[in-house]
Design a protein around this motif. Structure first.
Motif, short mmCIF file in Angstrom:
data_model
loop_
_atom_site.label_atom_id
_atom_site.label_comp_id
_atom_site.label_asym_id
_atom_site.label_seq_id
_atom_site.Cartn_x
_atom_site.Cartn_y
_atom_site.Cartn_z
N PHE A 21 -34.28 -32.40 -31.28
CA PHE A 21 -34.68 -32.92 -32.59
C PHE A 21 -36.19 -32.75 -32.80
O PHE A 21 -36.73 -33.18 -33.81
N GLY A 22 -36.86 -32.12 -31.83
CA GLY A 22 -38.31 -32.02 -31.88
C GLY A 22 -38.84 -30.77 -32.55
O GLY A 22 -40.02 -30.45 -32.42
N GLY A 23 -38.00 -30.04 -33.26
CA GLY A 23 -38.47 -28.85 -33.98
C GLY A 23 -37.92 -27.57 -33.39
O GLY A 23 -37.74 -27.45 -32.18
N SER A 24 -37.61 -26.62 -34.28
CA SER A 24 -37.10 -25.33 -33.82
C SER A 24 -38.02 -24.22 -34.33
O SER A 24 -39.01 -24.49 -35.01
N VAL A 25 -37.68 -22.99 -34.03
CA VAL A 25 -38.63 -21.89 -34.18
C VAL A 25 -39.22 -21.79 -35.59
O VAL A 25 -40.40 -21.55 -35.77
N ASN A 26 -38.41 -22.04 -36.62
CA ASN A 26 -38.92 -21.92 -37.99
C ASN A 26 -39.06 -23.25 -38.73
O ASN A 26 -39.49 -23.28 -39.87
N ILE A 27 -38.63 -24.34 -38.08
CA ILE A 27 -38.59 -25.63 -38.78
C ILE A 27 -39.28 -26.67 -37.90
O ILE A 27 -38.85 -26.92 -36.78
N PRO A 28 -40.38 -27.25 -38.39
CA PRO A 28 -41.17 -28.14 -37.53
C PRO A 28 -40.44 -29.40 -37.08
O PRO A 28 -40.72 -29.93 -36.02
N GLU A 29 -39.51 -29.86 -37.88
CA GLU A 29 -38.87 -31.13 -37.53
C GLU A 29 -37.45 -31.14 -38.08
O GLU A 29 -37.20 -30.69 -39.19
N VAL A 36 -19.34 -33.28 -46.02
CA VAL A 36 -18.98 -32.22 -45.09
C VAL A 36 -19.58 -32.56 -43.73
O VAL A 36 -20.61 -33.24 -43.66
N VAL A 37 -18.89 -32.15 -42.68
CA VAL A 37 -19.41 -32.36 -41.33
C VAL A 37 -19.71 -31.00 -40.72
O VAL A 37 -18.89 -30.09 -40.80
N VAL A 38 -20.88 -30.87 -40.13
CA VAL A 38 -21.22 -29.68 -39.34
C VAL A 38 -21.32 -30.16 -37.90
O VAL A 38 -22.25 -30.89 -37.55
N ASN A 39 -20.33 -29.80 -37.10
CA ASN A 39 -20.31 -30.28 -35.72
C ASN A 39 -20.52 -29.10 -34.76
O ASN A 39 -19.84 -28.09 -34.85
N ALA A 84 -31.59 -33.96 -47.73
CA ALA A 84 -30.33 -33.48 -48.31
C ALA A 84 -29.30 -34.60 -48.40
O ALA A 84 -28.14 -34.35 -48.73
N GLY A 85 -29.71 -35.84 -48.10
CA GLY A 85 -28.78 -36.98 -48.17
C GLY A 85 -27.89 -37.11 -46.95
O GLY A 85 -26.90 -37.83 -46.98
N GLY A 86 -28.27 -36.43 -45.88
CA GLY A 86 -27.41 -36.43 -44.70
C GLY A 86 -27.97 -37.25 -43.56
O GLY A 86 -29.10 -37.73 -43.61
N GLU A 87 -27.16 -37.41 -42.55
CA GLU A 87 -27.62 -38.03 -41.32
C GLU A 87 -26.97 -37.31 -40.14
O GLU A 87 -26.00 -36.58 -40.31
N ASN A 88 -27.53 -37.54 -38.97
CA ASN A 88 -27.03 -36.80 -37.82
C ASN A 88 -27.20 -37.62 -36.57
O ASN A 88 -27.96 -38.58 -36.53
N ASN A 89 -26.48 -37.20 -35.54
CA ASN A 89 -26.71 -37.78 -34.22
C ASN A 89 -26.13 -36.83 -33.19
O ASN A 89 -25.61 -35.76 -33.54
N ALA A 90 -26.18 -37.22 -31.95
CA ALA A 90 -25.71 -36.35 -30.88
C ALA A 90 -25.36 -37.21 -29.69
O ALA A 90 -25.81 -38.34 -29.58
N PHE A 91 -24.52 -36.69 -28.82
CA PHE A 91 -24.31 -37.37 -27.55
C PHE A 91 -24.12 -36.35 -26.43
O PHE A 91 -23.74 -35.20 -26.67
N THR A 92 -24.43 -36.79 -25.24
CA THR A 92 -24.25 -35.94 -24.06
C THR A 92 -23.30 -36.64 -23.12
O THR A 92 -23.40 -37.84 -22.92
N SER A 93 -22.37 -35.88 -22.53
CA SER A 93 -21.51 -36.46 -21.51
C SER A 93 -21.68 -35.63 -20.24
O SER A 93 -22.51 -34.72 -20.19
N ASN A 94 -20.89 -35.93 -19.24
CA ASN A 94 -20.96 -35.11 -18.03
C ASN A 94 -20.46 -33.70 -18.30
O ASN A 94 -20.78 -32.77 -17.58
#
Lengths: 414, 419
Positions: free
Chosen positions: A55-63, A26-29, A71-81
């Protein structure tokens, strides 16, 4: 045909669901409607630096990464203009981990000063690796401000200069999050082997309680029409002279956008294109030449770029190039050429739709542009484009006063 | 309100459906593999030739690969390109030290026609003087540009040290070799390694039996009769090798050693060690050198396989001022793995991550075909991956430590830096 469902949560989050029963994944985009164009000119590179901090941690999750990998997953991100896009690909049965992580960082970030400091260094190394330590790497840092005088496309996603990243403070970054990271500024696309009912209940569960924030209205400076030919020469330690002709063109939602895309294909998509055959194979002026459009949401560019053969002057190339460009304005593209370009476009769409992640990212992007339905309409629009349409846009775009030329001159060349 | 502090329950991956393509044998050693179950209009074919860099003197194999569609008696290169492009074909050709591959991606209705064009072009290439001259001039320019990149230079210097005992493998392209190539050498190589060098054909797409039969027939005259032998006796030259590059703001680092491939009993477990050390975002190297120190945009390790051997590699580009520190940290992370047992939660993380990635590698006909080919290359069936599932599930911290001690000895590495 890519089928999808769509609904909006009370807090304004738009959700697109695309079912594919043939995959175990499944993809969560998550697409956030914020890019480098939303930065202020004295603090550029922020949207991208911010992507790293997500990717540096959110309010309830340190990392972020560890639970996803668990969970066997991987992720990434990109920024454009234009946008910032985050994706997670994981086994379908563990989808909830993806939603838990993504919803928590939409809720609130909680990265540390150390994380800010480290990611500043990482981004500076990225700046060096991609833009400064590569031959021709800084071309877009030069070309953008030559073309754009008002619109924020005048700086690159990585930023105008390293100092902007070095000077980013915690307050800057927090302000950026508050303004741009909220449900009404995001599009969530879930694609893969999962049921619609589950998507509805799971998104309500994880995203439903994120407070609504009014969507920021974007009010960007409009780039005035270009009325004069612009030219700039830079000297660099490169082995070969290179040229970049940038022509202003319409925005992504304009009815001529796809026609200009075909025009650029005719000029330089592959080894059967006009410029390749004429400038490289027949006249032997360039070692490589190609054409493409930048694909930006606001008014973008059609770019023709390449490298000169040894002993060929910029002027010789320029003369030959304009002759080819004039042909497109003066004569109709033959029917068999247009047919070839359309088959190629159709083929690349079929392959692009092959991948689940591509489908999810494209659905999100089309939803942002003018509605996800458009993903299934473009093939037909391409199909209706005629030789006369191509000629009409060629006359508008391939004009000297609409052109900016950047020449990269080898330091030790004549 | 959901409990946001607890990760939702995870469901383990216990089995994966691995699907093999259908095998059509062309000779004792050459086969065509057809993955038919494709739910859309896309298709692909790959032609593998016994025409890798190691089969020719100097750059010959690379040049023939680059010129393979440069024209026949009947057709110019432009006409050949036009035949492929007018049917929407995307061409992809590649060469490695041990083979060359030519692939086309297209809609399945056009595959038979494009296939014929490509086969005729390969069989009839004439190496016409003008085409050769232009190609070599482009190649020279590309080489000059590549030489401005620290990553390229480090990769080349690393190859020289990694394959030090075999000059065919350690060869790196030079301007002189480009300038002194003769057309007769190209022709001789083409005859031996293409006209009689086809080693494998791969088809992906919902193609009819007739189409497959026609392709089988078209391939028969080119089947390789060359001995299918590759060296398994390569040794790397250990030590540290530095090259300065004026003005570079980053240094490229490559370090590694000759190792093994899927046929070695330690391969699968070593792959787990490799993942833990440097092959995912949460790896030891990324966590330390990027996420803690900020020295780099990225660092990774890998196990690369050749037909009869393989090698281990760590690669990164770092700020020029932290090159020495980075090497120290890499050494530190390796020594940690040798001196301390990997904690259970980290091992479980790597285990789950690898199982998820294996599931993804088997997702869809294209990914599944590539996964199959990676095993087939070493004479393995898809059982290899079922065994891998088990190996990932049962690996222990002691085993990781044992392998780190056995194979990651710092003084056995070739260490190359440029910048």
């Amino acid at each position: 045909m890519i089928k999808f469902e769509r609904f909006t949560l009370d807090n304004g989050l738009r959700v697109i669901f695309h079912k594919d029963a043939t995959t175990p994944m499944v993809v969560v985009n998550t697409l956030y409607d914020v890019g480098a164009r939303d930065e202020s000119e004295d603090k550029t590179g922020f949207a991208h630096l911010f992507e790293h901090l997500m990717f540096g941690g959110s309010v309830n999750i340190p990392e972020f990464d560890t639970p996803l990998q668990m969970a066997g997953g991987e992720n990434n991100a990109f920024t454009s203009n234009d946008i910032t896009n985050y994706y997670d690909v994981l086994p379908a049965k563990n989808i909830e981990t993806g939603l838990w992580l993504e919803s928590d960082r939409m809720l609130s970030l909680a990265f540390t000063p150390k994380s800010l400091e480290v990611q500043r260094s990482v981004v500076i190394e990225e700046f060096k690796q991609r833009y400064l330590n590569q031959p021709y790497g800084d071309v877009w840092l030069e070309l953008r401000p030559l073309v754009y005088k008002s619109h924020p496309y005048k700086w690159a996603t990585i930023g105008k200069e390293i100092s902007h990243i070095e000077e980013a403070t915690m307050d800057d970054v927090k302000g950026f999050f508050k303004k741009h990271y909220n449900p009404s500024n995001a599009i969530l696309c879930i694609a893969g082997n999962i049921e619609f009912e589950d998507v509805k209940s799971l998104t309500q569960k994880w995203y439903g309680d994120i407070p609504a924030v009014e969507k920021t209205v974007r009010n960007l400076p409009v780039e005035p029409k270009q009325t004069e030919f612009r030219e700039k020469t830079i000297k660099r330690k490169v082995p070969t002279n290179a040229f970049y002709y940038a022509f202003r063109m319409v925005d992504r939602n304009h009815s001529d956008y796809l026609t200009i895309d075909v025009l650029s294909d005719s000029l330089g998509r592959d080894k059967s294109s006009r410029l390749y055959l004429s400038i490289k194979k027949e006249q032997n002026l360039a070692s490589s030449i190609g054409a493409y459009i930048t694909g930006s949401i606001d008014e973008g560019l059609l770019v023709i770029s390449g490298k000169l053969n040894d002993g060929v002057s910029f002027q010789e190339l320029d003369n030959a190039l304009w002759k080819e460009l004039e042909l497109l304005s003066n004569e109709l593209v033959p029917a068999d050429e247009l047919e070839r370009l359309k088959i190629k476009i159709q083929t690349s769409k079929e392959f692009s739709d092959q991948g689940l992640l591509n489908r999810a990212m494209n659905l999100s992007m089309y939803e942002l542009l003018s509605g996800a339905e458009k993903i299934n309409e473009e093939s037909e629009i391409y199909g209706r484009i005629t030789p006369k349409d191509i000629q009409r846009v060629a006359k508008e775009v391939l004009v000297k006063t609409n052109c900016s030329l950047l020449k990269v001159k080898a330091e030790n060349a004549e | 309100m959901p409990n946001r502090t607890l990760q939702p329950e995870l469901i383990a991956i216990d089995s994966i459906d691995f699907v093999a393509p259908k095998k059509h044998q062309l000779s004792d050693t050459v086969s065509l593999y057809h993955m038919k179950d494709v739910p859309d209009e896309t298709s692909r074919f790959d032609l593998y030739f016994d025409a890798g860099v190691c089969r020719g003197q100097k750059g010959i194999a690379t040049f023939v690969n680059g010129l393979i569609l440069s024209g026949t008696k009947e057709k110019t290169s432009n006409q050949i390109q036009s035949e492929i492009n007018s049917l929407g074909g995307f061409l992809d050709s590649g060469i490695s030290v041990e083979n060359s591959v030519l692939s086309v991606y297209c809609l399945r209705e056009y595959l038979p026609t494009i296939f014929k064009s490509v086969i005729h072009a390969i069989q009839g290439v004439t190496f016409e003087a003008k085409e050769v001259k232009e190609y070599l001039a482009d190649r020279k320019q590309n080489l000059q540009i590549s030489r401005e990149k620290v990553g390229y230079l480090a990769q080349q210097n690393f190859r020289e040290k990694l394959f030090a005992s075999n000059e065919r493998y350690s060869y790196t392209l030079s301007e002189n070799d480009i300038e002194t190539t003769s057309i007769s050498e190209l022709k001789a190589f083409h005859e031996k390694h293409y006209l009689n060098g086809l080693t494998k054909v791969v088809l992906v797409g919902d193609l009819s039996k007739n189409v497959v039969d026609e392709i089988l027939d078209a391939c028969k005259p080119m089947i390789s009769s060359n001995p299918d032998v590759f060296t398994d006796k390569i040794e790397n030259e250990s030590g540290k090798f530095e090259q300065e590059k004026e003005g570079a703001v980053q240094s490229a680092i490559r370090l590694g050693r000759i190792l093994f491939n899927k046929n070695h009993p330690d391969y699968m477990d070593f792959l787990i060690l490799n993942t833990l050390l440097g092959d995912y975002f949460g790896s030891r190297l990324m966590t330390n050198i990027r996420e803690d120190k900020g020295y780099t945009y990225g660092i990774g390790s890998m196990v690369a396989e050749l037909n009869s051997t393989g090698y281990f590699l760590i690669a990164t580009e770092v700020g020029s001022d932290v090159k020495t520190e980075t090497l120290k940290e890499i050494q530190f992370e390796i020594e940690q793995l040798q001196s301390e047992l990997v904690p259970n939660d980290e091992l479980e993380l790597v285990r789950n991550y690898m199982l998820g990635q294996l599931l993804k590698s088997a997702d869809g006909p294209y990914a599944m075909t590539d996964l199959f080919l990676s095993a087939e290359m070493h004479g393995k069936s898809l059982d290899f991956y079922n065994d891998a599932l088990e190996a990932i599930g049962s690996i222990t911290s002691e085993r990781i430590q044992e392998l780190a001690k056995k194979y990651l000895k710092w003084d056995q590495f070739s260490i190359v830096t440029v910048g």
